[in-house]
Design a protein around this motif. Sequence first.
Motif, PDB file in Angstrom:
ATOM      1  N   LEU A 105       0.812  -1.215   0.000  1.00 21.28           N
ATOM      2  CA  LEU A 105       0.000   0.000   0.000  1.00 21.28           C
ATOM      3  C   LEU A 105       0.847   1.268   0.000  1.00 21.28           C
ATOM      4  CD1 LEU A 105      -2.779   1.362   0.113  1.00 21.28           C
ATOM      5  CD2 LEU A 105      -2.680   1.149   2.612  1.00 21.28           C
ATOM      6  N   ASP A 106       1.889   1.323   0.846  1.00 20.90           N
ATOM      7  CA  ASP A 106       2.710   2.526   0.910  1.00 20.90           C
ATOM      8  C   ASP A 106       3.418   2.795  -0.412  1.00 20.90           C
ATOM      9  OD1 ASP A 106       1.930   3.094   3.467  1.00 20.90           O
ATOM     10  OD2 ASP A 106       3.780   2.423   4.429  1.00 20.90           O
ATOM     11  N   SER A 107       3.821   1.753  -1.104  1.00 21.21           N
ATOM     12  CA  SER A 107       4.473   1.968  -2.404  1.00 21.21           C
ATOM     13  C   SER A 107       3.489   2.584  -3.391  1.00 21.21           C
ATOM     14  CB  SER A 107       5.036   0.651  -2.952  1.00 21.21           C
ATOM     15  OG  SER A 107       4.010  -0.261  -3.318  1.00 21.21           O
ATOM     16  N   HIS A 108       2.230   2.203  -3.322  1.00 22.54           N
ATOM     17  CA  HIS A 108       1.232   2.790  -4.213  1.00 22.54           C
ATOM     18  C   HIS A 108       0.927   4.242  -3.829  1.00 22.54           C
ATOM     19  CE1 HIS A 108       0.584  -0.824  -6.455  1.00 22.54           C
ATOM     20  NE2 HIS A 108       0.230  -1.514  -5.378  1.00 22.54           N
ATOM     21  N   ARG A 109       0.974   4.533  -2.543  1.00 26.92           N
ATOM     22  CA  ARG A 109       0.814   5.926  -2.121  1.00 26.92           C
ATOM     23  C   ARG A 109       1.953   6.780  -2.660  1.00 26.92           C
ATOM     24  NH1 ARG A 109       1.463   5.820   3.632  1.00 26.92           N
ATOM     25  NH2 ARG A 109       0.920   8.034   3.610  1.00 26.92           N
ATOM     26  N   LEU A 110       3.168   6.244  -2.626  1.00 29.76           N
ATOM     27  CA  LEU A 110       4.318   6.977  -3.150  1.00 29.76           C
ATOM     28  C   LEU A 110       4.218   7.148  -4.667  1.00 29.76           C
ATOM     29  CD1 LEU A 110       7.055   8.301  -2.562  1.00 29.76           C
ATOM     30  CD2 LEU A 110       8.114   6.062  -2.950  1.00 29.76           C
ATOM     31  N   ILE A 111       3.768   6.124  -5.358  1.00 27.46           N
ATOM     32  CA  ILE A 111       3.592   6.212  -6.809  1.00 27.46           C
ATOM     33  C   ILE A 111       2.549   7.274  -7.147  1.00 27.46           C
ATOM     34  CG2 ILE A 111       2.717   4.942  -8.830  1.00 27.46           C
ATOM     35  CD1 ILE A 111       4.032   2.420  -7.546  1.00 27.46           C
ATOM     36  N   TYR A 112       1.508   7.348  -6.345  1.00 26.13           N
ATOM     37  CA  TYR A 112       0.500   8.396  -6.534  1.00 26.13           C
ATOM     38  C   TYR A 112       1.127   9.777  -6.377  1.00 26.13           C
ATOM     39  CZ  TYR A 112      -3.082  11.726  -5.112  1.00 26.13           C
ATOM     40  OH  TYR A 112      -3.843  12.859  -4.983  1.00 26.13           O
ATOM     41  N   ALA A 114       4.259  10.630  -6.743  1.00 19.95           N
ATOM     42  CA  ALA A 114       5.148  10.887  -7.875  1.00 19.95           C
ATOM     43  C   ALA A 114       4.354  11.306  -9.103  1.00 19.95           C
ATOM     44  CB  ALA A 114       5.977   9.642  -8.184  1.00 19.95           C
ATOM     45  N   GLY A 115       3.174  10.721  -9.292  1.00 17.24           N
ATOM     46  CA  GLY A 115       2.336  11.071 -10.430  1.00 17.24           C
ATOM     47  C   GLY A 115       1.880  12.512 -10.392  1.00 17.24           C
ATOM     48  N   LEU A 116       1.695  13.048  -9.191  1.00 13.25           N
ATOM     49  CA  LEU A 116       1.315  14.458  -9.061  1.00 13.25           C
ATOM     50  C   LEU A 116       2.444  15.374  -9.512  1.00 13.25           C
ATOM     51  CD1 LEU A 116      -0.475  14.485  -5.572  1.00 13.25           C
ATOM     52  CD2 LEU A 116      -1.529  14.353  -7.841  1.00 13.25           C
ATOM     53  N   GLN A 117       3.661  14.849  -9.486  1.00 16.83           N
ATOM     54  CA  GLN A 117       4.833  15.638  -9.862  1.00 16.83           C
ATOM     55  C   GLN A 117       5.263  15.386 -11.305  1.00 16.83           C
ATOM     56  OE1 GLN A 117       7.845  14.992  -6.812  1.00 16.83           O
ATOM     57  NE2 GLN A 117       6.300  15.128  -5.200  1.00 16.83           N
ATOM     58  N   GLY A 118       4.533  14.543 -12.015  1.00 14.07           N
ATOM     59  CA  GLY A 118       4.831  14.315 -13.424  1.00 14.07           C
ATOM     60  C   GLY A 118       4.795  12.842 -13.780  1.00 14.07           C
ATOM     61  N   HIS A 119       4.273  12.530 -14.967  1.00 14.29           N
ATOM     62  CA  HIS A 119       4.149  11.130 -15.384  1.00 14.29           C
ATOM     63  C   HIS A 119       5.514  10.477 -15.597  1.00 14.29           C
ATOM     64  CE1 HIS A 119      -0.119  11.619 -15.589  1.00 14.29           C
ATOM     65  NE2 HIS A 119      -0.062  12.529 -16.548  1.00 14.29           N
ATOM     66  N   GLU A 120       6.488  11.229 -16.078  1.00 10.85           N
ATOM     67  CA  GLU A 120       7.819  10.660 -16.275  1.00 10.85           C
ATOM     68  C   GLU A 120       8.444  10.293 -14.941  1.00 10.85           C
ATOM     69  OE1 GLU A 120      10.604  12.578 -18.804  1.00 10.85           O
ATOM     70  OE2 GLU A 120       9.126  13.062 -20.337  1.00 10.85           O
ATOM     71  N   LYS A 121       8.288  11.169 -13.959  1.00 13.31           N
ATOM     72  CA  LYS A 121       8.826  10.883 -12.631  1.00 13.31           C
ATOM     73  C   LYS A 121       8.170   9.628 -12.052  1.00 13.31           C
ATOM     74  CE  LYS A 121       9.861  14.296 -10.000  1.00 13.31           C
ATOM     75  NZ  LYS A 121       9.849  15.463  -9.069  1.00 13.31           N
ATOM     76  N   GLN A 122       6.873   9.488 -12.243  1.00 11.76           N
ATOM     77  CA  GLN A 122       6.167   8.317 -11.755  1.00 11.76           C
ATOM     78  C   GLN A 122       6.679   7.048 -12.432  1.00 11.76           C
ATOM     79  OE1 GLN A 122       2.046   7.474 -12.999  1.00 11.76           O
ATOM     80  NE2 GLN A 122       1.472   7.561 -10.828  1.00 11.76           N
ATOM     81  N   HIS A 123       6.852   7.110 -13.746  1.00 15.60           N
ATOM     82  CA  HIS A 123       7.317   5.954 -14.514  1.00 15.60           C
ATOM     83  C   HIS A 123       8.716   5.526 -14.061  1.00 15.60           C
ATOM     84  CE1 HIS A 123       7.002   3.277 -17.963  1.00 15.60           C
ATOM     85  NE2 HIS A 123       8.211   3.634 -18.352  1.00 15.60           N
ATOM     86  N   GLU A 124       9.583   6.491 -13.827  1.00 18.43           N
ATOM     87  CA  GLU A 124      10.936   6.187 -13.365  1.00 18.43           C
ATOM     88  C   GLU A 124      10.922   5.574 -11.970  1.00 18.43           C
ATOM     89  OE1 GLU A 124      12.972   9.874 -13.662  1.00 18.43           O
ATOM     90  OE2 GLU A 124      12.933   9.897 -15.862  1.00 18.43           O
ATOM     91  N   LEU A 125      10.068   6.101 -11.100  1.00 19.89           N
ATOM     92  CA  LEU A 125       9.974   5.567  -9.744  1.00 19.89           C
ATOM     93  C   LEU A 125       9.520   4.118  -9.748  1.00 19.89           C
ATOM     94  CD1 LEU A 125       9.868   5.819  -6.624  1.00 19.89           C
ATOM     95  CD2 LEU A 125       7.500   6.579  -6.891  1.00 19.89           C
ATOM     96  N   VAL A 126       8.511   3.803 -10.549  1.00 16.40           N
ATOM     97  CA  VAL A 126       8.019   2.424 -10.613  1.00 16.40           C
ATOM     98  C   VAL A 126       9.151   1.490 -11.026  1.00 16.40           C
ATOM     99  CG1 VAL A 126       6.472   0.844 -11.828  1.00 16.40           C
ATOM    100  CG2 VAL A 126       5.623   3.058 -11.048  1.00 16.40           C
ATOM    101  N   GLY A 149      14.187  12.554  -6.173  1.00 15.23           N
ATOM    102  CA  GLY A 149      13.342  13.134  -7.203  1.00 15.23           C
ATOM    103  C   GLY A 149      11.876  13.221  -6.838  1.00 15.23           C
ATOM    104  N   VAL A 150      11.447  12.505  -5.804  1.00 17.83           N
ATOM    105  CA  VAL A 150      10.054  12.596  -5.361  1.00 17.83           C
ATOM    106  C   VAL A 150      10.010  13.561  -4.185  1.00 17.83           C
ATOM    107  CG1 VAL A 150       8.010  11.354  -4.579  1.00 17.83           C
ATOM    108  CG2 VAL A 150       9.631  10.230  -6.115  1.00 17.83           C
ATOM    109  N   GLU A 151       9.610  14.767  -4.459  1.00 15.98           N
ATOM    110  CA  GLU A 151       9.651  15.807  -3.445  1.00 15.98           C
ATOM    111  C   GLU A 151       8.634  15.547  -2.332  1.00 15.98           C
ATOM    112  OE1 GLU A 151       9.070  19.528  -5.393  1.00 15.98           O
ATOM    113  OE2 GLU A 151      10.650  19.144  -6.878  1.00 15.98           O
ATOM    114  N   GLY A 152       9.087  15.688  -1.094  1.00 14.85           N
ATOM    115  CA  GLY A 152       8.203  15.552   0.057  1.00 14.85           C
ATOM    116  C   GLY A 152       7.777  14.133   0.371  1.00 14.85           C
ATOM    117  N   ALA A 153       8.530  13.143  -0.118  1.00 14.24           N
ATOM    118  CA  ALA A 153       8.121  11.748   0.071  1.00 14.24           C
ATOM    119  C   ALA A 153       8.055  11.362   1.545  1.00 14.24           C
ATOM    120  CB  ALA A 153       9.073  10.816  -0.674  1.00 14.24           C
ATOM    121  N   ALA A 154       9.080  11.746   2.315  1.00 14.53           N
ATOM    122  CA  ALA A 154       9.119  11.356   3.725  1.00 14.53           C
ATOM    123  C   ALA A 154       7.933  11.939   4.486  1.00 14.53           C
ATOM    124  CB  ALA A 154      10.437  11.799   4.355  1.00 14.53           C
TER     125      ALA A 154
END
Length: 211
Positions: A105-112, A114-126, A149-154
């Motif tokens: 679940l937490d990985s999906h929250r992080l992917i979400y 990242a998606g708010l910060q750009g689709h490319e960033k999300q794709h790279e994170l996955v 690259g994922v701002e504010g993740a923590a």
Amino acid sequence: MAGGSAAKKLIQIDIVSDTVCPWCFVGKKNLDKALEASRDRYDFEVRWHPFQLTPNAPKEGVDKKRYYEEKFGSGMSGRMQSRMSEIFRGHGLEYNLSGLTGKTLDSHRLIYLAGLQGHEKQHELVGELFLGYFTQEKYIGDSLRHKIGVEGAAEFLEDPNNGLNEVNEELKKYTKNINGVPHFLINNGKQELSGGQPPEVFLRAFEAATK
């Protein structure tokens, strides 16, 4: 991933996936090859959506190899490992069944996020999450808070409610009509693919989806 050339057609790809699904990683690797092979013809917008293979998996993590043996039986688990090892080697990677597995679940929250910060960033994170889990013994529940690259993740993950409603809404929307992952919706479902399809299948789907 959109390039901006007016001559190119836009292809939107929605991917339903879980971060502990080896076929999802294989599907991404093959998709990436298809994307690279056709960037002269298309612009792409790739978006990732959650799926949970084992929603009740423990958050704290359990031994990956033992978990799969208990879930599938030692014989089938061994055959699955051999098959995935062969496929991963075809991509220049070593499939590693060591380490821990657990709730995603937490990985999906992080992917979400990242998606708010750009689709490319999300794709790279996955891709980074897949690589760590399947080849580097990294538990999917660890090392999420400081992803480069994922701002504010923590701060985002510190509150378990951040992104929770959004992930749950996506689970309802994208998983109700599918039986497994990965599942690819191309141009709002004009073409649909399931499983770790080879690059040429994606290329044919791109062609069909833009007619």
